[in-house]
Design an enzyme around this catalytic site. Structure first.
Site, mmCIF file in Angstrom:
data_model
loop_
_atom_site.group_PDB
_atom_site.id
_atom_site.type_symbol
_atom_site.label_atom_id
_atom_site.label_comp_id
_atom_site.label_asym_id
_atom_site.label_seq_id
_atom_site.Cartn_x
_atom_site.Cartn_y
_atom_site.Cartn_z
ATOM 1 N N CYS A 94 0.822 -1.211 0.000
ATOM 2 C CA CYS A 94 0.000 0.000 0.000
ATOM 3 C C CYS A 94 0.862 1.270 0.000
ATOM 4 C CB CYS A 94 -0.979 -0.024 1.175
ATOM 5 S SG CYS A 94 -2.369 1.118 0.983
ATOM 6 N N HIS A 194 -3.392 -5.862 2.273
ATOM 7 C CA HIS A 194 -3.146 -5.931 3.711
ATOM 8 C C HIS A 194 -3.633 -7.282 4.232
ATOM 9 C CE1 HIS A 194 -2.157 -1.652 4.144
ATOM 10 N NE2 HIS A 194 -3.203 -1.365 3.408
#
Length: 245
Positions: A94, A194
């Site tokens: 990310c 994630h």
């Protein structure tokens, strides 16, 4: 055999349990009797990256990424670029993935210039792309199916000729439009996944480890592990996601 792992910016890039990826990498080496050490490099540390084999950059909010800009410009950005071009293995999640590109422009027009190690840029949107998702890695990245969680407002656009890590099966991925997820450049694996991503995706984790080991030793194999619970968790989530598609 031994791998030296470097966790870059654990003090700033640490959202959504991403630190669990470090634990997973360590344990899957230890269970096989492979030597492993983990070094954390927070903001301001100036240790050389040359001695490390595998690097991890976690996720962070836009504000936290801004805090990193000064440190990146003070030399850390150049050392990361050098390690990437030297073929070292990186997992970037990310925000950690985004800073490897050229820039991030927020939805209201503010631009942050990043390190430009890989040819892509990210543009923020008003609406976040949030939820559990799945993608399939490209064959050159192991070909495994990966499940996880995404939560990002950034829309990442890869330059022509830059390959994604994989293709979205369910969810948004890089930008919600072109079906691409993440990036694969040399031995860099960038993703919005994630979760943390590695514990529930042991095949992907082992591919990263083999990439680092083969970069260091020229040839390496990993003994199979008893992954019944990990694979069951992976398949259960995959079935749920694809069944609800």
């Amino acid at each position: 055999m031994e791998l030296k792992i470097c966790h870059i910016y654990p003090d700033a890039l640490n959202l959504y349990g991403d630190r669990g990826n470090i634990l997973c990498l360590r344990r899957r080496l230890e269970w096989r009797g492979v030597g492993v050490s983990v070094t954390e490099l927070p903001i301001g540390e100036r240790d050389s990256l040359g001695d490390f084999d595998l690097f991890f950059l976690g996720g962070g909010q836009d504000f936290e990424q801004q805090l990193l800009l000064e440190d990146l410009r003070a030399g850390r950005g150049e050392s990361i670029r050098s390690a990437i071009e030297d073929g070292k293995t990186f997992l970037a999640i990310c925000g950690g993935y985004q800073i490897l590109g050229r820039s991030y422009k927020t939805w209201d027009g503010k631009q942050m210039d990043y390190i430009g190690a890989i040819a892509f840029e990210t543009v923020g949107g008003r609406e976040r792309m949030v939820g559990n998702f799945a993608f399939q890695c490209a064959e050159e990245s192991g070909g495994s199916e990966v499940v996880g969680f995404e939560n990002h407002s950034g829309r990442t656009l890869l330059d022509a000729g830059v390959e994604p890590l994989g293709r979205v099966l369910c969810g948004h991925g890089n930008n919600g439009a072109d079906g691409a997820e993440g990036v694969r450049y040399r031995n860099v694996f960038g993703t919005y996944c994630h979760g943390p991503v590695l514990p529930k995706n042991p095949e992907f984790c082992d591919f990263l480890l083999l990439t680092a080991l083969r970069r260091k030793y020229g040839a390496a194999e990993l003994e199979p592990l008893e992954d019944r619970e990990e694979r069951l968790a992976h398949q259960t989530e995959m079935n749920r996601l694809m069944g609800s598609k």
